[in-house]
Design a protein around this motif. Structure first.
Motif, PDB file in Angstrom:
ATOM      1  N   ASP A 328       0.873  -1.180   0.000  1.00 51.14           N
ATOM      2  CA  ASP A 328       0.000   0.000   0.000  1.00 51.14           C
ATOM      3  C   ASP A 328       0.915   1.236   0.000  1.00 51.14           C
ATOM      4  OD1 ASP A 328      -1.885   1.978   0.780  1.00 51.14           O
ATOM      5  OD2 ASP A 328      -1.643   1.427   2.887  1.00 51.14           O
ATOM      6  N   LEU A 329       1.450   1.538  -1.197  1.00 55.61           N
ATOM      7  CA  LEU A 329       2.503   2.555  -1.306  1.00 55.61           C
ATOM      8  C   LEU A 329       1.970   3.914  -1.720  1.00 55.61           C
ATOM      9  CD1 LEU A 329       5.617   3.001  -1.278  1.00 55.61           C
ATOM     10  CD2 LEU A 329       5.583   2.575  -3.734  1.00 55.61           C
ATOM     11  N   LEU A 343      -7.195  11.671   5.859  1.00 60.34           N
ATOM     12  CA  LEU A 343      -6.874  11.645   7.288  1.00 60.34           C
ATOM     13  C   LEU A 343      -8.136  11.772   8.125  1.00 60.34           C
ATOM     14  CD1 LEU A 343      -3.704  13.921   7.337  1.00 60.34           C
ATOM     15  CD2 LEU A 343      -3.774  11.492   7.899  1.00 60.34           C
ATOM     16  N   SER A 350      -8.477  10.666  15.006  1.00 56.69           N
ATOM     17  CA  SER A 350      -8.469  11.609  16.120  1.00 56.69           C
ATOM     18  C   SER A 350      -8.844  13.004  15.635  1.00 56.69           C
ATOM     19  CB  SER A 350      -7.077  11.646  16.746  1.00 56.69           C
ATOM     20  OG  SER A 350      -6.107  11.948  15.754  1.00 56.69           O
TER      21      SER A 350
ATOM     22  N   PHE B  12       9.222  -0.585   6.425  1.00 57.08           N
ATOM     23  CA  PHE B  12       8.412   0.005   5.366  1.00 57.08           C
ATOM     24  C   PHE B  12       7.191   0.686   5.980  1.00 57.08           C
ATOM     25  CE2 PHE B  12       4.601  -0.622   2.621  1.00 57.08           C
ATOM     26  CZ  PHE B  12       4.915   0.311   1.646  1.00 57.08           C
ATOM     27  N   SER B  14       3.752   2.201   4.986  1.00 60.06           N
ATOM     28  CA  SER B  14       2.734   2.315   3.931  1.00 60.06           C
ATOM     29  C   SER B  14       1.921   3.595   4.127  1.00 60.06           C
ATOM     30  CB  SER B  14       1.793   1.113   3.995  1.00 60.06           C
ATOM     31  OG  SER B  14       1.010   1.207   5.179  1.00 60.06           O
ATOM     32  N   VAL B  15       1.020   3.858   3.203  1.00 55.47           N
ATOM     33  CA  VAL B  15       0.118   4.998   3.344  1.00 55.47           C
ATOM     34  C   VAL B  15      -0.728   4.832   4.611  1.00 55.47           C
ATOM     35  CG1 VAL B  15      -1.850   6.192   2.291  1.00 55.47           C
ATOM     36  CG2 VAL B  15       0.060   5.430   0.865  1.00 55.47           C
ATOM     37  N   HIS B  16      -1.180   3.600   4.827  1.00 55.84           N
ATOM     38  CA  HIS B  16      -1.984   3.306   6.016  1.00 55.84           C
ATOM     39  C   HIS B  16      -1.189   3.607   7.292  1.00 55.84           C
ATOM     40  CE1 HIS B  16      -5.443   1.127   7.804  1.00 55.84           C
ATOM     41  NE2 HIS B  16      -4.570   0.838   8.766  1.00 55.84           N
ATOM     42  N   MET B  19      -0.762   7.346   7.828  1.00 62.31           N
ATOM     43  CA  MET B  19      -1.958   7.988   8.393  1.00 62.31           C
ATOM     44  C   MET B  19      -2.039   7.700   9.894  1.00 62.31           C
ATOM     45  SD  MET B  19      -4.907   8.007   5.474  1.00 62.31           S
ATOM     46  CE  MET B  19      -4.951   6.294   4.992  1.00 62.31           C
ATOM     47  N   GLN B  20      -1.737   6.463  10.277  1.00 62.67           N
ATOM     48  CA  GLN B  20      -1.741   6.133  11.709  1.00 62.67           C
ATOM     49  C   GLN B  20      -0.722   6.977  12.475  1.00 62.67           C
ATOM     50  OE1 GLN B  20      -1.068   1.836  11.108  1.00 62.67           O
ATOM     51  NE2 GLN B  20      -2.952   1.450  12.286  1.00 62.67           N
ATOM     52  N   ILE B  22       0.548   9.923  11.623  1.00 56.41           N
ATOM     53  CA  ILE B  22       0.157  11.338  11.646  1.00 56.41           C
ATOM     54  C   ILE B  22      -0.965  11.564  12.662  1.00 56.41           C
ATOM     55  CG2 ILE B  22      -0.909  13.209  10.307  1.00 56.41           C
ATOM     56  CD1 ILE B  22       0.420  11.903   7.791  1.00 56.41           C
ATOM     57  N   LEU B  23      -1.971  10.688  12.636  1.00 59.94           N
ATOM     58  CA  LEU B  23      -3.133  10.883  13.515  1.00 59.94           C
ATOM     59  C   LEU B  23      -2.765  10.621  14.972  1.00 59.94           C
ATOM     60  CD1 LEU B  23      -5.858   9.351  11.207  1.00 59.94           C
ATOM     61  CD2 LEU B  23      -5.688  11.745  11.925  1.00 59.94           C
ATOM     62  N   GLU B  24      -1.918   9.630  15.206  1.00 60.21           N
ATOM     63  CA  GLU B  24      -1.516   9.333  16.577  1.00 60.21           C
ATOM     64  C   GLU B  24      -0.646  10.470  17.131  1.00 60.21           C
ATOM     65  OE1 GLU B  24      -0.892   5.091  17.017  1.00 60.21           O
ATOM     66  OE2 GLU B  24       0.787   5.554  18.365  1.00 60.21           O
ATOM     67  N   PHE B  96       7.424   8.266  -3.058  1.00 63.30           N
ATOM     68  CA  PHE B  96       7.916   7.446  -1.957  1.00 63.30           C
ATOM     69  C   PHE B  96       9.397   7.750  -1.808  1.00 63.30           C
ATOM     70  CE2 PHE B  96      10.385   4.252  -4.211  1.00 63.30           C
ATOM     71  CZ  PHE B  96       9.848   4.297  -5.489  1.00 63.30           C
ATOM     72  N   ILE B 110      11.955   2.607   4.005  1.00 62.21           N
ATOM     73  CA  ILE B 110      11.234   2.920   2.770  1.00 62.21           C
ATOM     74  C   ILE B 110       9.886   3.455   3.217  1.00 62.21           C
ATOM     75  CG2 ILE B 110      10.244   2.019   0.621  1.00 62.21           C
ATOM     76  CD1 ILE B 110      12.292  -0.158   0.631  1.00 62.21           C
ATOM     77  N   GLU B 112       6.138   5.657   2.144  1.00 65.54           N
ATOM     78  CA  GLU B 112       5.263   6.433   1.268  1.00 65.54           C
ATOM     79  C   GLU B 112       5.639   7.895   1.478  1.00 65.54           C
ATOM     80  OE1 GLU B 112       2.349   8.581   1.019  1.00 65.54           O
ATOM     81  OE2 GLU B 112       2.973   9.500   2.883  1.00 65.54           O
ATOM     82  N   THR B 114       3.661  10.472  -0.466  1.00 62.96           N
ATOM     83  CA  THR B 114       2.641  11.351  -1.047  1.00 62.96           C
ATOM     84  C   THR B 114       2.078  12.239   0.062  1.00 62.96           C
ATOM     85  OG1 THR B 114       2.085   9.579  -2.593  1.00 62.96           O
ATOM     86  CG2 THR B 114       0.581  11.445  -2.483  1.00 62.96           C
ATOM     87  N   LEU B 115       1.610  11.597   1.121  1.00 64.98           N
ATOM     88  CA  LEU B 115       1.158  12.375   2.280  1.00 64.98           C
ATOM     89  C   LEU B 115       2.322  13.147   2.896  1.00 64.98           C
ATOM     90  CD1 LEU B 115      -1.233   9.858   4.030  1.00 64.98           C
ATOM     91  CD2 LEU B 115      -1.774  12.246   3.552  1.00 64.98           C
ATOM     92  N   ILE B 325       5.964  -2.163   8.754  1.00 66.40           N
ATOM     93  CA  ILE B 325       6.273  -3.587   8.636  1.00 66.40           C
ATOM     94  C   ILE B 325       7.717  -3.700   8.165  1.00 66.40           C
ATOM     95  CG2 ILE B 325       3.921  -4.382   8.179  1.00 66.40           C
ATOM     96  CD1 ILE B 325       4.772  -4.580   5.171  1.00 66.40           C
TER      97      ILE B 325
END
Lengths: 361, 361
Positions: A328-329, A343, A350, B12, B14-16, B19-20, B22-24, B96, B110, B112, B114-115, B325
């Motif tokens: 999921d890159l 987000l 949050s 690595f 990922s986008v997921h 987001m975790q 950034i939000l955390e 990336f 490695i 992502e 984009t964000l 991961i």
């Protein structure tokens, strides 16, 4: 999974997957097919956007990016070279690469390339030898029996039918490793106690040593008329394997002159010393081997198009073998201009909670 | 897992995961801390190996590699720019990046980007504004309400305390999206029906539009004395946002002149037009804002060191948050010179079976 849902996912080939792909395909078939992809790309050489590698040098080694594009695909390889790494149990050279779609810039594949580079180097050597080795060649000297040796041996057998190997390494342990690894695979192998002994009777001499220095693995008197030299180890500034006199006597074939003049054996020669480009030989625009007396030299340094070909090949192989995972890159918001919204809408965000408090107050 | 076993593994993100993370962390804290990492690296600007990005242009867009190194770490970003992508539900820009250890060339991360690029762009804008915006600034015009807008707003609030936003986009839908996303987060927002209206009373004007053309989002008469302009959207050849007269009146601050002269607003000016480098302002070697009447312009294009800072920051954040991961990216043979042996010893290796048959025969 629909196409729309998977826009964010990029196939990833790990070292484990690569081993599965190679073994399932068969090492020799892999080398042969890879060689065909490399040849195909050399045939359309002029379609490629070529640039010397982008190197970042440090005291301990080098990190390089090698990009290229044929206008439809874009590829690059990340590769390091750190001779001292082996003392810490690390690889001198590790690599990974990316293939992307030029039309939208999205990556199509991320792959390990440490193993893949070893294979593409051997596949390229064998491809060059098909145009340059003397007819009827059946014996190859392998001087330098490190990580590259077995792949060279198998590529030359697959492509040219070479079955006799004469092995020499300054470290007898390396030769023993090579003998052990290739035992039972149908080679007739002779361990030699010097490079001089190894080249006796060999029609092809492959040099693949690792020391970063101006070394002289071969001197002029060791190279008989009609020999094809496949010089693999001299591949960066300050690292050569052949005595200059050999270069002056041989017809020299290279991948991409601007890069080879910096990195190859020919860094020892004047910058205008004549060399022939391999792609011109492959396309029939220039002669390869002309006669039985000629000494030919493939001054291999490894070029970005070969990595590109290798990534293309792996991309095709994973479709059949299924040995990859999806990463999921890429951010894939519902609405491309709404990254922030990703987000907000993230499960348990949050930020959403903060907004809700703000709106309530 | 011991250190020796994990030499082949690379974290690595990922986008997921991003987001975790950034939000955390919280978007604003993330932007503030990232800004501090970027500032730290601007302070040691002279330690960096700087090179303009390596671009591969096509009819549809561009794919770029942006490498840099501080001698201890090496980083690069892969980034594409394809304006037509949004019509296919893809991002115009995806990215990336990789951080590596210069001493052995092994990748350390490695991720992502984009964000992450959206965040580092906003964090860099806010950093520059800390040195360039007029004292007491509390109102920012945001012209262009696309993917970058909310991050700019949050970065400027976190860093400069800006709470009043005046929004305008040629597409009212973009403005509505931005209003909706930022609602409840403590801003005082005004949707405007023209850029002229948006800049009224604004101490800071941020332009972040997406069209790839020589556009004129701002004309000279729209920019009052004392304004700071944060020009984010003019970031590649042929893409600018400001009328040339503004540039002639403003004091211009840039990241890396050789790149900005090609990609920034100043591509409209003579190649020797005086500009100031942001790192010199940050280190106190040059003045930032000198008086209340001065028009300052940060001609932002995004430089490799900012991505490097962002990768450093993420590497530090994943230790605490654990959102990543490990990828089996690097070949890790028992014996570094024995790559082939890895294939032989792979569980169920077809090669081993072949050898055994060969040795038995």
């Amino acid at each position: 999974m629909t196409a729309a849902q998977s826009l964010n996912l990029v196939p990833f080939v790990s070292v484990h997957h690569m081993m599965q792909i190679i073994l399932e395909t068969g090492v020799e078939r892999f080398l042969g097919e890879l060689s065909a992809y490399i040849e195909e790309d050399f045939r359309r050489w002029e379609a490629f956007d070529k640039t010397p590698r982008v190197a970042s040098h440090s005291r301990e080694g080098v990190i390089e990016l090698m990009p290229t594009s044929d206008g439809r695909h874009y590829g690059f390889k990340y590769v390091n070279g750190h001779p001292k790494n082996t003392r810490e149990g690390r690889q001198t050279v590790t690599a990974f690469g990316v293939l992307a779609d030029v039309s939208n810039g999205y990556p199509l594949l991320i792959s390990e390339m440490t193993l893949l580079t070893a294979l593409r180097t051997a596949a390229t050597s064998a491809l060059a030898a098909r145009y340059l080795a003397p007819e009827g060649a059946d014996c190859m000297a392998l001087v330098g029996n490190g990580a590259q040796a077995e792949f060279q041996a198998l590529a030359f057998r697959e492509t040219l039918g070479i079955r006799k190997l004469r092995l020499y390494d300054i470290d007898p342990g390396a030769t023993r490793k090579c003998l052990r690894n290739l035992a039972g695979l149908g080679f007739e192998m002779t361990a030699c106690s010097s490079a001089e002994e190894a080249v006796e009777g060999a029609h092809i001499i492959t040099t693949a040593t690792a020391d970063k220095q101006f070394a002289t693995i071969l001197t002029d008197n060791m190279v008989g008329a009609g020999t094809h030299i496949n010089a693999v180890g001299g591949d960066c500034p300050g690292k050569t394997e052949l005595h200059r006199d050999i270069l002056l006597r041989a017809d020299i074939f290279v991948e991409y002159p601007p890069q080879t003049r910096i990195e190859g054996e020919i860094q020892q020669l004047a910058p205008d010393h004549p060399v022939e480009e391999l792609w011109r030989v492959i396309t029939g625009q220039a002669a390869g081997r002309r006669d039985r007396q000629q000494v030919t030299l493939f001054d291999s340094v490894g070029f970005a198009t070969e990595d590109f070909s290798a990534l293309r090949y792996v991309r095709d192989r994973i479709r059949e073998t299924g040995h990859f995972i999806e990463l999921d890159l890429l951010a894939d918001p519902d609405e491309p201009r709404d990254l922030f919204g990703m987000l907000l809408r993230f499960p348990g965000s949050s930020l959403l909670a903060e907004k809700e408090r703000g709106l309530a107050s």
